[in-house]
Design a protein around this motif. Structure first.
Motif, mmCIF file in Angstrom:
data_model
loop_
_atom_site.group_PDB
_atom_site.id
_atom_site.type_symbol
_atom_site.label_atom_id
_atom_site.label_comp_id
_atom_site.label_asym_id
_atom_site.label_seq_id
_atom_site.Cartn_x
_atom_site.Cartn_y
_atom_site.Cartn_z
ATOM 1 N N ALA A 50 -2.784 17.155 -4.240
ATOM 2 C CA ALA A 50 -3.886 16.333 -4.731
ATOM 3 C C ALA A 50 -5.248 16.925 -4.391
ATOM 4 N N ASN A 51 -5.321 17.686 -3.297
ATOM 5 C CA ASN A 51 -6.618 18.227 -2.893
ATOM 6 C C ASN A 51 -7.064 19.400 -3.757
ATOM 7 N N ARG A 52 -6.257 19.806 -4.728
ATOM 8 C CA ARG A 52 -6.672 20.835 -5.684
ATOM 9 C C ARG A 52 -7.211 20.245 -6.981
ATOM 10 N N PHE B 252 -14.824 14.629 -7.802
ATOM 11 C CA PHE B 252 -14.260 13.987 -6.622
ATOM 12 C C PHE B 252 -12.760 14.249 -6.620
ATOM 13 N N ARG B 253 -12.127 14.104 -5.474
ATOM 14 C CA ARG B 253 -10.719 14.443 -5.328
ATOM 15 C C ARG B 253 -9.817 13.282 -5.746
ATOM 16 N N ALA B 254 -8.689 13.635 -6.322
ATOM 17 C CA ALA B 254 -7.673 12.635 -6.634
ATOM 18 C C ALA B 254 -7.086 12.106 -5.333
ATOM 19 N N THR B 255 -6.635 10.867 -5.357
ATOM 20 C CA THR B 255 -6.010 10.293 -4.166
ATOM 21 C C THR B 255 -4.519 10.582 -4.115
ATOM 22 N N HIS B 256 -3.907 10.800 -5.287
ATOM 23 C CA HIS B 256 -2.471 11.092 -5.322
ATOM 24 C C HIS B 256 -2.154 11.777 -6.647
ATOM 25 N N VAL B 257 -1.310 12.792 -6.590
ATOM 26 C CA VAL B 257 -0.895 13.532 -7.794
ATOM 27 C C VAL B 257 0.597 13.788 -7.719
ATOM 28 N N ARG B 258 1.285 13.583 -8.819
ATOM 29 C CA ARG B 258 2.726 13.870 -8.866
ATOM 30 C C ARG B 258 3.123 14.184 -10.299
ATOM 31 N N PRO B 259 4.199 14.939 -10.494
ATOM 32 C CA PRO B 259 4.721 15.142 -11.850
ATOM 33 C C PRO B 259 5.268 13.837 -12.412
ATOM 34 N N ARG C 67 7.957 15.489 -19.250
ATOM 35 C CA ARG C 67 8.387 15.338 -17.851
ATOM 36 C C ARG C 67 7.486 16.128 -16.904
ATOM 37 N N GLY C 68 6.892 17.191 -17.389
ATOM 38 C CA GLY C 68 6.088 18.049 -16.531
ATOM 39 C C GLY C 68 4.624 17.667 -16.449
ATOM 40 N N ARG C 69 4.230 16.610 -17.169
ATOM 41 C CA ARG C 69 2.836 16.177 -17.074
ATOM 42 C C ARG C 69 2.543 15.631 -15.674
ATOM 43 N N TYR C 70 1.288 15.674 -15.290
ATOM 44 C CA TYR C 70 0.895 15.162 -13.983
ATOM 45 C C TYR C 70 0.308 13.759 -14.115
ATOM 46 N N ILE C 71 0.702 12.893 -13.203
ATOM 47 C CA ILE C 71 0.095 11.580 -13.054
ATOM 48 C C ILE C 71 -0.946 11.712 -11.950
ATOM 49 N N VAL C 72 -2.196 11.513 -12.300
ATOM 50 C CA VAL C 72 -3.304 11.698 -11.365
ATOM 51 C C VAL C 72 -3.916 10.330 -11.058
ATOM 52 N N GLU C 73 -3.891 9.947 -9.798
ATOM 53 C CA GLU C 73 -4.442 8.657 -9.389
ATOM 54 C C GLU C 73 -5.779 8.858 -8.684
ATOM 55 N N PHE C 74 -6.707 7.938 -8.950
ATOM 56 C CA PHE C 74 -8.021 8.020 -8.324
ATOM 57 C C PHE C 74 -8.587 6.609 -8.203
ATOM 58 N N PRO D 163 -15.614 7.085 -7.015
ATOM 59 C CA PRO D 163 -16.289 8.052 -7.881
ATOM 60 C C PRO D 163 -17.694 7.603 -8.264
ATOM 61 N N GLU D 164 -18.541 8.578 -8.478
ATOM 62 C CA GLU D 164 -19.888 8.325 -8.976
ATOM 63 C C GLU D 164 -19.929 8.698 -10.448
ATOM 64 N N LEU D 165 -20.363 7.770 -11.283
ATOM 65 C CA LEU D 165 -20.417 8.033 -12.714
ATOM 66 C C LEU D 165 -21.573 8.960 -13.046
ATOM 67 N N GLY D 166 -21.348 9.825 -14.043
ATOM 68 C CA GLY D 166 -22.426 10.642 -14.558
ATOM 69 C C GLY D 166 -23.198 9.898 -15.637
ATOM 70 N N LYS D 167 -24.122 10.587 -16.272
ATOM 71 C CA LYS D 167 -24.966 9.964 -17.293
ATOM 72 C C LYS D 167 -24.614 10.407 -18.705
ATOM 73 N N ARG D 168 -23.611 11.265 -18.823
ATOM 74 C CA ARG D 168 -23.251 11.760 -20.146
ATOM 75 C C ARG D 168 -22.389 10.737 -20.845
ATOM 76 N N ARG D 169 -22.677 10.434 -22.099
ATOM 77 C CA ARG D 169 -21.875 9.485 -22.878
ATOM 78 C C ARG D 169 -21.060 10.238 -23.920
ATOM 79 N N ILE D 170 -19.823 9.784 -24.118
ATOM 80 C CA ILE D 170 -18.938 10.470 -25.040
ATOM 81 C C ILE D 170 -19.357 10.186 -26.477
ATOM 82 N N LEU D 171 -19.009 11.109 -27.373
ATOM 83 C CA LEU D 171 -19.249 10.894 -28.800
ATOM 84 C C LEU D 171 -18.203 9.947 -29.347
ATOM 85 N N THR D 172 -18.639 8.963 -30.104
ATOM 86 C CA THR D 172 -17.698 8.020 -30.715
ATOM 87 C C THR D 172 -17.602 8.198 -32.212
ATOM 88 N N ALA D 173 -18.370 9.131 -32.780
ATOM 89 C CA ALA D 173 -18.313 9.409 -34.216
ATOM 90 C C ALA D 173 -18.248 10.911 -34.411
#
Length: 290
Positions: free
Chosen positions: A1-3, A14-21, A219-226, A279-289
């Motif tokens: 998780a620290n990677r 910021f770092r994930a709190t837990h990561v697993r396949p 099956r090989g995807r990672y579940i990343v918790e934060f 986590p601290e949010l950034g100011k960038r907003r995603i494109l919705t169109a």
């Protein structure tokens, strides 16, 4: 998780709190067979190939739905445990109207047809109520022929409902070594990539292998918790995941994060979370169109 580093709206990593396949997490899989496109050769033996996924690639804990996109959207299996006999029967039943027309384009066979974005939007809505890791596999050429929904509406729906869309496109055997970068660009590729999936290619000889590769990737995807952001705001946010000492481009599937209940947060008995660990949010907003 620290990677694993995570950024929301281009904010500080910021770092994930837990990561697993993902491993043996139950999967809710909807398979869409498009008989209206140019990939019909891929459908000739697809019943055996899909049935062959159980019980090793797909386990009894995984649930499968089968659809065919023909004159109408046909569903022959809904949220049933993966079983080879049941899968083969459902695929055969879904393709039966097309087989009855002689596996050819019959201009007089359909007064109207279901289109790709509409069908995938319907499948996305149906999956939203199901548990497990939600995935769509669309066996299609990726061409839409006049849906009422746009590809961007489909993309938004898939992200908000945490549905990853994968495509399987026919490529002749002489082009079987085509790389992913050689696949034609288009809206279908974008929908798959931005929902956490991708488009694969296959032909009659490689179909079974590619389907097993598809389930292995799940099956090989990672579940990343934060942790939930302390000052999170409602609405869509951009999520970026990076791995230390890696230049990999990571496609994340959409998630839903519940907002804290104001009444609970105002309750003096509520133990507040440590702001330094959120986590601290950034100011960038995603494109919705597009």
């Amino acid at each position: 998780a620290n990677r694993f580093g995570i950024s929301i709206d281009d904010g500080p990593l910021f770092r994930a709190t837990h990561v697993r396949p993902e491993g043996d997490d139950p999967i809710s899989l909807s398979i869409l067979l498009d008989v209206n496109g140019t990939d019909r050769d891929l459908l000739k033996k697809i019943d055996d190939a899909i049935a062959g996924l159980a019980p090793l690639s797909l386990r009894p804990r995984d649930h499968v739905s089968i659809y065919a996109m023909d004159c109408f959207l046909i569903r022959t299996l809904h949220d049933e445990p993966a079983d080879p006999v049941r899968l083969k029967s459902a695929v055969d039943a879904a393709l039966q109207p097309w087989v009855s027309r002689g596996r050819r384009e019959d201009k007089h066979g359909c007064s109207s047809r279901v289109n790709l974005w509409d069908a995938l939007t319907f499948l996305t809505d149906e999956l939203y109520d199901l548990p497990g890791r939600r995935v769509i596999l669309a066996v299609t050429d990726g061409d839409d022929r006049g849906s009422k929904y746009t590809w961007n509406q489909l993309r938004s729906s898939a992200q908000l409902r945490a549905v990853a869309i994968f495509g399987l496109r026919y490529v002749p055997a002489v082009e079987q070594f085509m790389s992913l970068n050689d696949l034609p660009e288009g809206a279908f590729n974008v929908v798959c990539e931005l929902s956490g999936g991708l488009v694969m290619s296959a032909n009659e000889s490689s179909l079974e292998k590619k389907l097993k590769l598809f389930t292995a990737m799940l099956r090989g995807r990672y579940i990343v918790e934060f942790p939930r952001p302390l000052k999170g705001t409602p609405g869509p946010h951009g999520l970026a995941v990076k791995i230390d000492k890696s230049h990999a481009f990571i496609r994340s599937a959409g998630i839903s994060v519940p907002m804290p209940d104001p009444a609970v947060m105002a309750d003096p008995t509520t133990v507040p979370s440590d702001p330094s660990r959120t986590p601290e949010l950034g100011k960038r907003r995603i494109l919705t169109a597009p």
